[in-house]
Structures are given as structure tokens and as C-alpha cells.
Motif scaffolding. Structure first.
Motif, mmCIF file in Angstrom:
data_model
loop_
_atom_site.group_PDB
_atom_site.id
_atom_site.type_symbol
_atom_site.label_atom_id
_atom_site.label_comp_id
_atom_site.label_asym_id
_atom_site.label_seq_id
_atom_site.Cartn_x
_atom_site.Cartn_y
_atom_site.Cartn_z
ATOM 1 N N VAL A 1 0.885 -1.171 0.000
ATOM 2 C CA VAL A 1 0.000 0.000 0.000
ATOM 3 C C VAL A 1 0.916 1.212 0.000
ATOM 4 C CG1 VAL A 1 -1.789 1.254 1.263
ATOM 5 C CG2 VAL A 1 -1.766 -1.258 1.302
ATOM 6 N N LYS A 2 0.761 2.056 -1.013
ATOM 7 C CA LYS A 2 1.671 3.196 -1.176
ATOM 8 C C LYS A 2 0.910 4.513 -1.241
ATOM 9 C CE LYS A 2 5.223 0.539 -3.516
ATOM 10 N NZ LYS A 2 6.277 0.549 -4.511
ATOM 11 N N VAL A 3 1.541 5.539 -0.699
ATOM 12 C CA VAL A 3 1.101 6.922 -0.867
ATOM 13 C C VAL A 3 2.271 7.612 -1.538
ATOM 14 C CG1 VAL A 3 0.486 9.075 0.291
ATOM 15 C CG2 VAL A 3 -0.420 6.907 1.127
ATOM 16 N N ASP A 4 2.021 8.100 -2.740
ATOM 17 C CA ASP A 4 3.095 8.616 -3.584
ATOM 18 C C ASP A 4 4.108 7.480 -3.755
ATOM 19 O OD1 ASP A 4 1.805 11.132 -3.766
ATOM 20 O OD2 ASP A 4 2.679 11.713 -1.835
ATOM 21 N N SER A 5 5.341 7.678 -3.394
ATOM 22 C CA SER A 5 6.329 6.602 -3.542
ATOM 23 C C SER A 5 6.637 5.935 -2.208
ATOM 24 C CB SER A 5 7.616 7.162 -4.143
ATOM 25 O OG SER A 5 8.171 8.122 -3.270
ATOM 26 N N GLN A 6 5.917 6.305 -1.151
ATOM 27 C CA GLN A 6 6.185 5.797 0.194
ATOM 28 C C GLN A 6 5.281 4.601 0.513
ATOM 29 O OE1 GLN A 6 5.849 7.756 4.527
ATOM 30 N NE2 GLN A 6 6.856 9.027 3.014
ATOM 31 N N THR A 7 5.877 3.473 0.873
ATOM 32 C CA THR A 7 5.118 2.284 1.263
ATOM 33 C C THR A 7 4.685 2.459 2.710
ATOM 34 O OG1 THR A 7 6.366 0.908 -0.275
ATOM 35 C CG2 THR A 7 5.188 -0.226 1.499
ATOM 36 N N ILE A 8 3.362 2.453 2.938
ATOM 37 C CA ILE A 8 2.815 2.696 4.270
ATOM 38 C C ILE A 8 2.221 1.443 4.899
ATOM 39 C CG2 ILE A 8 2.389 5.118 3.782
ATOM 40 C CD1 ILE A 8 -0.659 4.306 3.630
ATOM 41 N N GLY A 9 2.227 0.344 4.167
ATOM 42 C CA GLY A 9 1.668 -0.907 4.653
ATOM 43 C C GLY A 9 1.560 -1.881 3.502
ATOM 44 N N ALA A 10 0.828 -2.967 3.736
ATOM 45 C CA ALA A 10 0.625 -3.965 2.681
ATOM 46 C C ALA A 10 -0.590 -4.809 3.020
ATOM 47 C CB ALA A 10 1.854 -4.849 2.526
ATOM 48 N N ILE A 11 -1.142 -5.423 1.988
ATOM 49 C CA ILE A 11 -2.256 -6.354 2.144
ATOM 50 C C ILE A 11 -1.823 -7.695 1.580
ATOM 51 C CG2 ILE A 11 -3.284 -5.526 -0.029
ATOM 52 C CD1 ILE A 11 -6.044 -6.290 1.141
ATOM 53 N N GLY A 12 -2.216 -8.756 2.271
ATOM 54 C CA GLY A 12 -1.957 -10.109 1.805
ATOM 55 C C GLY A 12 -3.233 -10.911 1.846
ATOM 56 N N ILE A 13 -3.445 -11.713 0.817
ATOM 57 C CA ILE A 13 -4.643 -12.548 0.728
ATOM 58 C C ILE A 13 -4.208 -13.971 0.421
ATOM 59 C CG2 ILE A 13 -6.814 -12.962 -0.501
ATOM 60 C CD1 ILE A 13 -6.942 -9.969 -1.088
#
Length: 166
Positions: free
Chosen positions: A127-139
Motif C-alpha cells: 500500500v503506497k502513498v506517492d512513492s512511500q510504502t505505508i503498509g501492505a495487504i496479503g490474501i
């Protein structure tokens, strides 16, 4: 003598030294609980619409679990798979399907599978805002990592306006 001590205390206690200390402080964006919950719910909805019983994990920028959802009838292994996919996407700042492909095609990257917590299967998306990764989702739990990954991408697309508003 007292005036000198008071003057020294005033100087050392003043805000004149704050900028020097502030240079060592980072300001970073992070995924909020509210957004993580909505993202996970949209992922469940996207997978449910395709009759996939999955588990969804959303992690923050430090890899700490924010939200976990496990659909009815999802296998017990899907919980850990979704967490590991989210961690892998966060750590590599890449979609896990691409990380898996790279590790298969690049002899130098094949040892990625040996990193504790990594899972080289599709289904993890940063999960990114601009070029900064702020988290992630996994399924985990659809009949293929590419299908897990598509549900994650669909959820991110469905919640994009919420992310950009924050």
C-alpha cells in the motif's frame, strides 16, 4: 555567579537547540486502522464475489498486523499465508507475484525463500502513498496466488479515494 548559571541554563534549555535534535527525527506516513479495516473488507467482498474463501491480513509500515479477516470456510493455512504475503510485499515494496517470478528467474534471488516470514506466492500487494510504502495487504485462499493478488488490487482500487483523502 548565579547570573552566569541562570544564563547558561536559559541558553541550554532554549529552543535554539531543537533544530539540531529535530534533524534526527523522521516523519513517516503509516496506514491507519480505519483504512486497514476498509481495505480488508473490500478485499473480502472482492473475493466473495468470485466465490473464493480467503483470509486477508493488512500490516502497517513496520510489518505489524493491523487487521485480519478470515472468511467462513477459508482453510486454516490461509491466515498465516495472508500474513506472510503482506509481510513479503511490505518488505520488498513489491507485488509478491513479481517477487516470486524474480526469484524463479534469477539465481541470485532464489534464496529469498529462506528469509523468515517471506512467502513467494502471489497475493501480497504494498500500500503506497506517492512513492512511500505505508503498509501492505496479503490474501490467501483463492485457487491461485494470481487470483488472491487480483482481489487485493481490486480492494486497493475500491479504497483509493479514501487513501488519497488522508
Amino acid at each position: 555567579m548565579k547570573k552566569s548559571l541562570l544564563l547558561a541554563a536559559a541558553l541550554f534549555g532554549s529552543t535554539a537547540f531543537v533544530p539540531a535534535f529535530a534533524a534526527g527525527v523522521l516523519t513517516e506516513k503509516n496506514i491507519s486502522l480505519a483504512y486497514a479495516e476498509q481495505l480488508a473488507q473490500k478485499a473480502v467482498e472482492a473475493c466473495s464475489a468470485k466465490n473464493y474463501n480467503v483470509a486477508v491480513t493488512v500490516v502497517d509500515r513496520g510489518g505489524v498486523v493491523k487487521v485480519v479477516k478470515r472468511m467462513d470456510n477459508a482453510g486454516p493455512h490461509t491466515l498465516e499465508a495472508s500474513r506472510m504475503k503482506a509481510f513479503t510485499a511490505l518488505s520488498t515494496k513489491s507485488v509478491t507475484g513479481d517477487v516470486m517470478k524474480n526469484s524463479q528467474e534469477n539465481a541470485g534471488a532464489q534464496n529469498l525463500r529462506d528469509i523468515p516470514g517471506f512467502l513467494l506466492l502471489g497475493g501480497g500487494v504494498p500500500v503506497k502513498v506517492d512513492s512511500q510504502t505505508i503498509g501492505a495487504i496479503g490474501i490467501g485462499g483463492a485457487p491461485g496466488g494470481n487470483l488472491d493478488q487480483q482481489c487485493a488490487v481490486d480492494a486497493l482500487e475500491a479504497t483509493k479515494s479514501l487513501l488519497n483523502a488522508s
